[in-house]
Design an enzyme around this catalytic site. Structure first.
Site, PDB file in Angstrom:
ATOM      1  N   GLY A  11      23.427  58.392  18.486  1.00 20.57           N
ATOM      2  CA  GLY A  11      22.053  58.427  18.994  1.00 20.57           C
ATOM      3  C   GLY A  11      21.086  58.662  17.840  1.00 20.57           C
ATOM      4  N   ALA A  22      15.408  59.790   1.158  1.00 21.75           N
ATOM      5  CA  ALA A  22      15.795  60.824   0.183  1.00 21.75           C
ATOM      6  C   ALA A  22      17.116  60.457  -0.501  1.00 21.75           C
ATOM      7  CB  ALA A  22      15.906  62.177   0.884  1.00 21.75           C
ATOM      8  N   VAL A  24      18.288  57.418  -0.985  1.00 22.49           N
ATOM      9  CA  VAL A  24      18.040  56.281  -1.889  1.00 22.49           C
ATOM     10  C   VAL A  24      17.352  56.754  -3.167  1.00 22.49           C
ATOM     11  CG1 VAL A  24      16.745  54.113  -2.160  1.00 22.49           C
ATOM     12  CG2 VAL A  24      17.971  54.592  -0.022  1.00 22.49           C
ATOM     13  N   GLY A 104      30.321  62.726  16.875  1.00 18.79           N
ATOM     14  CA  GLY A 104      31.170  61.531  16.917  1.00 18.79           C
ATOM     15  C   GLY A 104      31.142  60.808  15.574  1.00 18.79           C
ATOM     16  N   ILE A 126      19.377  65.329  18.392  1.00 14.82           N
ATOM     17  CA  ILE A 126      18.363  66.204  18.997  1.00 14.82           C
ATOM     18  C   ILE A 126      18.997  67.320  19.819  1.00 14.82           C
ATOM     19  CG2 ILE A 126      16.614  64.396  19.024  1.00 14.82           C
ATOM     20  CD1 ILE A 126      16.986  64.350  22.136  1.00 14.82           C
ATOM     21  N   ASP A 127      20.280  67.162  20.186  1.00  9.86           N
ATOM     22  CA  ASP A 127      20.930  68.163  21.048  1.00  9.86           C
ATOM     23  C   ASP A 127      21.112  69.533  20.367  1.00  9.86           C
ATOM     24  OD1 ASP A 127      21.085  66.206  22.919  1.00  9.86           O
ATOM     25  OD2 ASP A 127      23.228  65.823  22.693  1.00  9.86           O
ATOM     26  N   GLU A 187       9.218  78.818  33.401  1.00 11.32           N
ATOM     27  CA  GLU A 187       9.753  79.950  34.174  1.00 11.32           C
ATOM     28  C   GLU A 187      11.274  80.024  34.110  1.00 11.32           C
ATOM     29  OE1 GLU A 187       6.690  78.492  35.105  1.00 11.32           O
ATOM     30  OE2 GLU A 187       6.166  80.471  34.319  1.00 11.32           O
ATOM     31  N   ARG A 252      13.415  61.428  21.724  1.00  7.98           N
ATOM     32  CA  ARG A 252      14.110  61.072  20.484  1.00  7.98           C
ATOM     33  C   ARG A 252      13.217  60.372  19.461  1.00  7.98           C
ATOM     34  NH1 ARG A 252      19.849  59.244  22.406  1.00  7.98           N
ATOM     35  NH2 ARG A 252      19.313  57.232  21.514  1.00  7.98           N
TER      36      ARG A 252
HETATM   37  O1  F6P Z   1      23.335  62.980  21.797  1.00  6.65           O
HETATM   38  C1  F6P Z   1      21.987  62.742  21.810  1.00  6.65           C
HETATM   39  C2  F6P Z   1      21.529  62.252  23.167  1.00  6.65           C
HETATM   40  O2  F6P Z   1      20.145  62.055  23.050  1.00  6.65           O
HETATM   41  C3  F6P Z   1      21.881  63.130  24.350  1.00  6.65           C
HETATM   42  O3  F6P Z   1      21.031  64.232  24.527  1.00  6.65           O
HETATM   43  C4  F6P Z   1      21.777  62.147  25.483  1.00  6.65           C
HETATM   44  O4  F6P Z   1      22.522  62.564  26.597  1.00  6.65           O
HETATM   45  C5  F6P Z   1      22.339  60.901  24.868  1.00  6.65           C
HETATM   46  O5  F6P Z   1      22.108  60.998  23.471  1.00  6.65           O
HETATM   47  C6  F6P Z   1      21.754  59.622  25.397  1.00  6.65           C
HETATM   48  O6  F6P Z   1      22.445  58.569  24.829  1.00  6.65           O
HETATM   49  P1  F6P Z   1      21.995  57.029  24.900  1.00  6.65           P
HETATM   50  O7  F6P Z   1      20.856  56.853  23.948  1.00  6.65           O
HETATM   51  O8  F6P Z   1      23.209  56.284  24.466  1.00  6.65           O
HETATM   52  O9  F6P Z   1      21.577  56.769  26.302  1.00  6.65           O
END
Ligand code: F6P
Length: 320
Positions: A11, A22, A24, A104, A126-127, A187, A252
Site C-alpha cells: 500500500g 533522498a 537517489v 509484506g 499508514i497503519d 469520544e 493515504r
Molecule cells: O496497509 C495499509 C492499508 O492502507 C490498510 O490500512 C488498509 O486496510 C489497506 O492498506 C487497504 O489496501 P488496498 O489499498 O489494497 O485496498
C-alpha cells in the site's frame, strides 16, 4: 558499490516520493547509480526499471503517492518468483536494494537477502503496525488527513446535535483510529485489538447529550467494524441522528507533512549509508528520535506492533 536499486511496495503512503528522492540524491552523492524499479516486486520480475538522475526526482518531494508506483505482488510469495527476482537484480548489476513498504514488503526483502542481494528496508505504512520503529513513513500525514476531516465534521455535527461515526483504515491495527481519537477529541476509538460494548457506548452517549453536549464522534478502525453498522446500532438503541464518514483511501494520499518529509530524508540517506557500510537484511526504524537498524528476521518474527497502552489510556481518560 556501483549500482543500487530502490522500489516502493505494498500500500502506498505519503512520503514515499520524498524517500526515493533522498535515496537517489544520497546514492549520486556517493557516485552510485540508482535504478528505480516500477511497481514494486512486480517490476523486478518484469525487469521494469529506469535509471534515476537528480533531475528525475526533482519536484517530487512534496507529492503524495509514489512516482515509481507500487503493487502487492503475489508471485513474490512463491519460491520461483523469489528466485527470478534475485536473478533479475543480479543481472542488472544491483549491489544494494532499498525496499520502501510495509511488513509484506519486508518479507520479500528478506527472501532476496537470503539469495545474496544486500537489502535495507524502510518502514512505510499508514497503519503504524511495523515493530521496532515508533513511527512508519506516512502515518503522520494520514493522521493529519483524518484530523482535518474530523474537525470539519465536528462543526456540522454541533449544528445539529449529531453523532458521527468515522471509519479509518486499519484492518488489523487500531493505531490510526486511536491516535486520531486523542488528537481530534473524539469520544471513543473502536479498535480491532479490543472488544467493545455498544450498549455501554450508547448509555454514555445519551448521558453526554443530557448534559447538553451538542456532538459526539466515534472513531472506528475498519477492522473493528463498519461505520454504517455501528451508526445503525446507535440509531436503533437510542434513536440519535447519526451520520457516518468512511475516510478510506483519502487517508493515504496528499502532500506529506513536514514530519514525514524529514523522516523520508533521514530514512533515505541512512539506507544508502547502511548499504555502503556493508549492512544488509536490516530495517531502519525511528526510536526515541534516533535512527536504528534492526534485523529483518527479528522484525518479521515479531509480527504486528501491539496497541500502544499509553495511547489507549489517553483516549480512555480524555474521551467519554
Ligand atoms: O496497509 C495499509 C492499508 O492502507 C490498510 O490500512 C488498509 O486496510 C489497506 O492498506 C487497504 O489496501 P488496498 O489499498 O489494497 O485496498
Amino acid at each position: 558499490m556501483k549500482r543500487l536499486a530502490v522500489l516502493t511496495s505494498g500500500g502506498d503512503c505519503s512520503g514515499m516520493n520524498a524517500t526515493i528522492r533522498a535515496v537517489v540524491r544520497a546514492g549520486l552523492a556517493n557516485n552510485i547509480e540508482v535504478v528505480g524499479i516500477q511497481k514494486g516486486y512486480q517490476g523486478v520480475l518484469d525487469r521494469n526499471y529506469q535509471l534515476l538522475t537528480t533531475k528525475s526526482v526533482s519536484g517530487k518531494l512534496q507529492l503524495g503517492g509514489t512516482f515509481l508506483q507500487s503493487a502487492r505482488c503475489r508471485e513474490m510469495l512463491t519460491e520461483p518468483g523469489q528466485r527470478l527476482a534475485a536473478e533479475n537484480l543480479q543481472g542488472l548489476g544491483i549491489e544494494g536494494l532499498v525496499v520502501i513498504g510495509g511488513d509484506g514488503s519486508h518479507r520479500g526483502a528478506q527472501t532476496l537477502r537470503q539469495r545474496g542481494i544486500p537489502v535495507i528496508a524502510i518502514p512505510a505504512s499508514i497503519d503504524n503496525d511495523i515493530p521496532f520503529t515508533d513511527m512508519s513513513l506516512g502515518v503522520d500525514t494520514a493522521l493529519n488527513n483524518i484530523i482535518h476531516a474530523v474537525d470539519c465534521l465536528k462543526d456540522t455535527a454541533s449544528s445539529h446535535d449529531r453523532t458521527f461515526v468515522v471509519e479509518t483504515m486499519g484492518r488489523n491495527c487500531g493505531y490510526l483510529a486511536l491516535a486520531a481519537a486523542v488528537a481530534s477529541g473524539a469520544e471513543y476509538a473502536l479498535v480491532p485489538e479490543l472488544p467493545f460494548d455498544i450498549d455501554q457506548i450508547c448509555t454514555a452517549l445519551r448521558r453526554r447529550y443530557q448534559e447538553g453536549r451538542d456532538n459526539s464522534i466515534l472513531m472506528v478502525a475498519e477492522g473493528a467494524g463498519k461505520a454504517v453498522e455501528i451508526a445503525d446500532q446507535i440509531k436503533d438503541r437510542i434513536g440519535f441522528e447519526t451520520r457516518i464518514m468512511v475516510l478510506g483511501h483519502y487517508q493515504r494520499g496528499g502532500s506529506p507533512s513536514t514530519f514525514d518529509r524529514l523522516l523520508a530524508a533521514r530514512f533515505g540517506v541512512a539506507a544508502v549509508e547502511a548499504l555502503l557500510a556493508g549492512e544488509s537484511g536490516k530495517m531502519l526504524g525511528l526510536r526515541c528520535g534516533s535512527l536504528v537498524l534492526t534485523d529483518l528476521e527479528e522484525t518479521i518474527a515479531a509480527g504486528r506492533k501491539p496497541l500502544d497502552p499509553g495511547l489507549l489510556k489517553l483516549s480512555q481518560t480524555l474521551g467519554i
